[in-house]
Design an enzyme around this catalytic site. Structure first.
Site, PDB file in Angstrom:
ATOM      1  CG  HIS A   1      -4.374   2.005  -2.226  1.00  0.00           C
ATOM      2  ND1 HIS A   1      -4.456   2.536  -0.958  1.00  0.00           N
ATOM      3  CD2 HIS A   1      -5.628   2.040  -2.732  1.00  0.00           C
ATOM      4  CE1 HIS A   1      -5.734   2.861  -0.706  1.00  0.00           C
ATOM      5  NE2 HIS A   1      -6.449   2.578  -1.772  1.00  0.00           N
TER       6      HIS A   1
ATOM      7  CD  GLU B   1     -10.067   3.665  -1.308  1.00  0.00           C
ATOM      8  OE1 GLU B   1     -10.927   4.253  -0.649  1.00  0.00           O
ATOM      9  OE2 GLU B   1      -9.070   3.116  -0.796  1.00  0.00           O
TER      10      GLU B   1
ATOM     11  CG  ASP C   1      -2.314   0.628   0.795  1.00  0.00           C
ATOM     12  OD1 ASP C   1      -2.303   1.818   0.413  1.00  0.00           O
ATOM     13  OD2 ASP C   1      -3.347  -0.047   0.847  1.00  0.00           O
TER      14      ASP C   1
HETATM   15  C1  ACM Z   1     -10.844  -0.702   0.253  1.00  0.00           C
HETATM   16  O1  ACM Z   1     -11.404  -0.654   1.351  1.00  0.00           O
HETATM   17  N1  ACM Z   1     -10.163   0.332  -0.231  1.00  0.00           N
HETATM   18  C2  ACM Z   1     -10.909  -1.889  -0.575  1.00  0.00           C
END
Ligand code: ACM
Length: 544
Positions: free
Chosen positions: A246, A309, A175
């Site tokens: 991420h 995201e 991440d």
């Molecule tokens: C997530 O909670 N971004 C998959």
């Protein structure tokens, strides 16, 4: 009647006459394909009983007998105990292991203690248990990126999963805030990306930071050990390398992966970084090699590519990215994200694996065989099933274990809506409004434990338990055989004493203990209406 103490609740369980007393003559008999199950059962029973419990292939007198009976079906088992011994038949080795877990639960909770107890009669009460899972994907995700969970703790967590008949461990390995898996061909991913200078405390941007670095990663030997130990319990480990968002830890390690080329550090704040991957062919090649190493380490079918995201600002403002989009005939940044995921997914699919991604991957075309993890509520589950893709449901408002456990003012760093024990127990991975064929696309579900605010293994226990007991029963039993009041009685009366014996620091019924609170950190609680409004806006880009 002792059998109603088993958790998750079996399909049928009844008492039978008599009991079987474990003693120095008791052996565990198992054919060669069940040797691993037999050795595990021996290791589980030996410390508290102090008995040798030798493992043999030939039955000799009363004892514990493990056998395979394929006609029972995947992960199903039948346990029968009485004066002549204990017989566990499984549809496969996984089923036999589930039967072994049930056997432990028929004994007093002290069986879980790891040193000899001399004042106990280790008698297995007479019982007949017939059992099988409702869903085939019964999972939990651990975010080991935001806060690293040491290998020994992952191994312990695997034992706890097996106890609850959970069979899929999804490891969120990368991440913005850290890269946690050794990649031999790209050593800076962990050398640089495996730690950060400091960490945000609390959930708002102007919260304090901690005055010390945080880091850690799994070597490839660690991963092989985790995967092998999980397999011994019938648990599959699904790795996730999150792209193209991420990814700030990867960009920190290799700035040429980024859009601006500027050096960045591993992110020290929570939230989603704007520093995403660029979409050059060289970046795709880089990740093809990363995924090749990952696939060599994780033999399971499903390989996670993240896909959630991905902020689009850097791409939008970058002339080179716009040029690449034009060359590829891509209309907008959403299409570029889909293009990126599709390239990685094709690579995974060419190697015979199936790509597993968050529901944002529905914003574009997907390769056949892709599996969608529906997290922003159940919209992704409905859409994916209708579009012909398999689904794993993990709706945030039901099974996000980082969400606060109650409205209690002392819940540590409360985020989003409360997900109570009762909410978790009510989890049904199959959304309404699907045809029978579409509903069959739902493989099952999983709970997700994000760890921005779960900074120690002790707090993993607090956030995971007992809600994970509820999720495990929801997935094992399916919607038809559940009764919350009965579950709660069984949990508090019979099951928590087992977790006490193991040393699990679950959330007590009365709320957090003083050392489980985080005074002064306000968190970001939301109401159900606020959360729903937020999620509805976010899922609007999903293609139906
Ligand atoms: C997530 O909670 N971004 C998959």
């Amino acid at each position: 009647m002792t059998s109603p103490t088993v958790l998750p609740r079996p399909v049928t369980a009844r008492t039978a006459p008599g009991e079987f007393l474990l003693d120095r003559a008791t052996a565990i008999t198992a054919p060669a394909p069940l040797a691993t199950a037999a050795v595990w059962l021996q290791s589980a029973l030996r410390p508290a009983t102090g008995l040798p419990l030798p493992v043999t292939e030939e039955e000799s007198g009363p004892g514990i007998v493990l056998t395979l009976r394929p006609e029972l079906g995947a992960e199903a088992y039948r346990l029968e105990s009485g004066p002549t011994g204990v017989r566990i038949e499984g549809g496969d080795p996984g089923g036999v292991l589930h039967g072994c877990q049930t056997l432990l639960q028929l004994l007093p909770p002290r069986i879980y203690r790891r040193a000899r107890i001399t004042d106990e009669r280790w008698a297995v009460p007479g019982a007949v248990v017939e059992d099988a899972p409702h869903f085939r994907w019964r999972g939990v995700m651990l975010d080991v990126a935001r806060h690293f969970l040491p290998k020994r703790e992952v191994l312990r967590f695997i034992e706890l999963m097996a106890m609850h008949r959970l069979n899929t461990l999804h490891l969120h390995l990368t991440d913005d805030q850290g890269w946690r898996v050794e990649i031999l061909s790209r050593p800076r991913l962990t050398g640089t990306g495996g730690w950060r200078r400091t960490s945000q405390l609390g959930s708002t941007i102007d919260d304090l930071t901690e005055d010390r670095p945080h880091g850690g990663f799994y070597t490839q030997d660690d991963i092989r050990e985790i995967v092998a130990r999980a397999a011994e319990h019938g648990i599959t480990v699904v790795p996730e390398i999150d792209v193209p968002g991420h990814s700030q830890a990867a960009v920190a390690a290799y700035p040429e992966l980024g859009v601006t080329g500027e050096p960045v550090e591993v992110m020290t704040r929570w939230g989603v970084s704007p520093h995403v991957l660029n979409t050059e062919e060289s970046t795709i090649d880089f990740f093809r090699e990363v995924f090749d190493e990952v696939m060599a380490l994780f033999p399971g079918t499903f390989i996670g590519v993240g896909g959630d995201e991905c902020p689009k600002e850097q791409w939008r403002n970058d002339p080179r990215t716009r040029q690449l989009m034009a060359e590829r005939g891509l209309a907008d940044e959403n299409a570029l994200q889909a293009w990126f995921v599709a390239r990685v997914a094709a690579h995974v699919a060419e190697r015979g694996r199936r790509v597993f991604g968050w529901d944002e991957i529905l914003e574009g075309e997907l390769p056949p065989g892709a599996v969608v993890a529906s997290w922003r509520g159940m919209t992704g589950a409905v859409t994916a099933a209708r579009r012909g893709y398999d689904v794993v449901s993990c709706p945030d408002d039901q099974v996000y274990l980082d969400y606060r456990q109650s409205e209690h003012p002392d819940e540590p760093i409360p985020v989003s809506v409360p997900v109570t024990l009762e909410d978790a127990y009510a989890f049904d991975p199959v959304p309404a409004g699907l045809s029978g064929e579409q509903a069959a696309r739902v493989l099952g579900g999983q709970a997700n434990l994000w760890t921005e605010h779960v900074d120690t293994p002790r707090m993993v226990d607090y956030y995971a338990f007992p809600r994970l007991c509820a999720v495990a029963e929801a997935l094992w039993c399916g919607p038809g055989r559940r009764d919350f009041d009965e579950f709660r009685t069984r949990l508090y009366g019979a099951h928590l004493p087992r977790l006490d014996a193991i040393g699990v620091e679950y959330r007590a019924r009365t709320g957090p203990l003083p050392w489980q609170t985080r005074p002064g950190l306000v968190g970001a609680p939301a109401t159900r209406a606020e959360r729903e409004e937020h999620m509805n806006r976010r899922v609007a880009a999903i293609r139906t």
